[in-house]
Design a protein around this motif. Sequence first.
Motif, PDB file in Angstrom:
ATOM      1  N   LEU A   1      27.826 112.765  27.046  1.00  0.00           N
ATOM      2  CA  LEU A   1      28.968 113.543  26.564  1.00  0.00           C
ATOM      3  C   LEU A   1      29.000 114.887  27.281  1.00  0.00           C
ATOM      4  CD1 LEU A   1      31.082 113.241  24.172  1.00  0.00           C
ATOM      5  CD2 LEU A   1      29.623 114.850  22.978  1.00  0.00           C
ATOM      6  N   PHE A   2      30.114 115.204  27.908  1.00  0.00           N
ATOM      7  CA  PHE A   2      30.314 116.481  28.593  1.00  0.00           C
ATOM      8  C   PHE A   2      31.536 117.175  28.018  1.00  0.00           C
ATOM      9  CE2 PHE A   2      27.975 114.016  31.682  1.00  0.00           C
ATOM     10  CZ  PHE A   2      27.155 114.939  32.312  1.00  0.00           C
ATOM     11  N   ILE A   3      31.584 118.491  28.197  1.00  0.00           N
ATOM     12  CA  ILE A   3      32.786 119.244  27.884  1.00  0.00           C
ATOM     13  C   ILE A   3      33.292 119.883  29.167  1.00  0.00           C
ATOM     14  CG2 ILE A   3      32.192 119.713  25.474  1.00  0.00           C
ATOM     15  CD1 ILE A   3      31.285 122.532  26.367  1.00  0.00           C
ATOM     16  N   GLN A   4      34.605 120.056  29.242  1.00  0.00           N
ATOM     17  CA  GLN A   4      35.188 120.836  30.322  1.00  0.00           C
ATOM     18  C   GLN A   4      35.706 122.114  29.693  1.00  0.00           C
ATOM     19  OE1 GLN A   4      38.517 119.149  32.476  1.00  0.00           O
ATOM     20  NE2 GLN A   4      38.183 120.543  34.199  1.00  0.00           N
ATOM     21  N   LYS A   5      35.241 123.228  30.222  1.00  0.00           N
ATOM     22  CA  LYS A   5      35.639 124.520  29.687  1.00  0.00           C
ATOM     23  C   LYS A   5      37.147 124.719  29.879  1.00  0.00           C
ATOM     24  CE  LYS A   5      31.568 126.014  28.405  1.00  0.00           C
ATOM     25  NZ  LYS A   5      31.249 126.467  27.073  1.00  0.00           N
ATOM     26  N   ALA A   6      37.730 125.562  29.037  1.00  0.00           N
ATOM     27  CA  ALA A   6      39.177 125.794  29.045  1.00  0.00           C
ATOM     28  C   ALA A   6      39.652 126.398  30.362  1.00  0.00           C
ATOM     29  CB  ALA A   6      39.553 126.699  27.875  1.00  0.00           C
ATOM     30  N   ASP A   7      40.901 126.126  30.673  1.00  0.00           N
ATOM     31  CA  ASP A   7      41.548 126.649  31.882  1.00  0.00           C
ATOM     32  C   ASP A   7      42.287 127.932  31.513  1.00  0.00           C
ATOM     33  OD1 ASP A   7      42.723 127.037  34.320  1.00  0.00           O
ATOM     34  OD2 ASP A   7      44.060 125.313  34.196  1.00  0.00           O
ATOM     35  N   ARG A   8      41.507 129.005  31.310  1.00  0.00           N
ATOM     36  CA  ARG A   8      42.084 130.296  30.917  1.00  0.00           C
ATOM     37  C   ARG A   8      41.820 131.343  31.986  1.00  0.00           C
ATOM     38  NH1 ARG A   8      39.802 132.962  26.201  1.00  0.00           N
ATOM     39  NH2 ARG A   8      37.955 131.832  26.764  1.00  0.00           N
ATOM     40  N   GLU A   9      42.832 132.058  32.352  1.00  0.00           N
ATOM     41  CA  GLU A   9      42.704 133.159  33.303  1.00  0.00           C
ATOM     42  C   GLU A   9      41.659 134.156  32.798  1.00  0.00           C
ATOM     43  OE1 GLU A   9      43.449 134.639  36.869  1.00  0.00           O
ATOM     44  OE2 GLU A   9      44.795 133.098  36.086  1.00  0.00           O
ATOM     45  N   GLY A  10      40.711 134.513  33.674  1.00  0.00           N
ATOM     46  CA  GLY A  10      39.694 135.496  33.320  1.00  0.00           C
ATOM     47  C   GLY A  10      38.491 134.934  32.568  1.00  0.00           C
ATOM     48  N   TYR A  11      38.523 133.656  32.192  1.00  0.00           N
ATOM     49  CA  TYR A  11      37.410 133.035  31.476  1.00  0.00           C
ATOM     50  C   TYR A  11      36.303 132.730  32.490  1.00  0.00           C
ATOM     51  CZ  TYR A  11      35.122 129.710  28.221  1.00  0.00           C
ATOM     52  OH  TYR A  11      34.238 129.054  27.402  1.00  0.00           O
ATOM     53  N   ALA A  12      35.107 133.277  32.274  1.00  0.00           N
ATOM     54  CA  ALA A  12      34.007 133.163  33.241  1.00  0.00           C
ATOM     55  C   ALA A  12      33.654 131.719  33.581  1.00  0.00           C
ATOM     56  CB  ALA A  12      32.788 133.898  32.711  1.00  0.00           C
TER      57      ALA A  12
END
Length: 190
Positions: A46-57
């Motif tokens: 199980l993996f997660i993909q981090k959100a596609d947010r401007e400025g999110y490290a």
Amino acid sequence: MNTSSYIEIMNSAIVSASHPPAPDPAQFKSTAVMALFFFRREPTLLFIQKADREGYAWRNQMAFPGGHVEQTDASVKQAAFRELYEETGIVSDNVEYIGSLGHFQTLKNRDIQAFTGIWNQKDEIVFETEEISRVLEIPFETLLKTHRKNGYAGHRPNVMELTYPYKDVVIWGVTAQIVHHLIEVIGEIL
């Protein structure tokens, strides 16, 4: 093979393996992740993909569920289970804990202790879209084939060449290092 056989095999391999040691704690901030297996037709991670947010490290990065160890956490292992629940809704009672895979450091002075376990799939996966864009289920065999095809078996490639592509994503960085170690420890026995 049934789930209890996988648990026995994985437990034996992980307990007897040599894992990357902890670094000097004064130089790194402690974090924890959970490399979580589950079984349908075959072993899957199980993996997660981090959100596609401007400025999110961590924008769009692939990762195992996890995060920072907080002062209220009784242990790093407990932090991994807390983060697993916060990020996916999976409760620790539904995970057969296998063990620690050791410590992996990031370029941003984070020490990630990786743990592994087997999920019984009794939870519905839920996640906060501000932090996570999606949860992916990647067959372990797919990662193992990439590992072999790219010649990663038996040695540790540098972080710039170590990647595990899957469909429209690429596992890289410290997550790829954890995947590499996990495959080296249990890849040939699953």
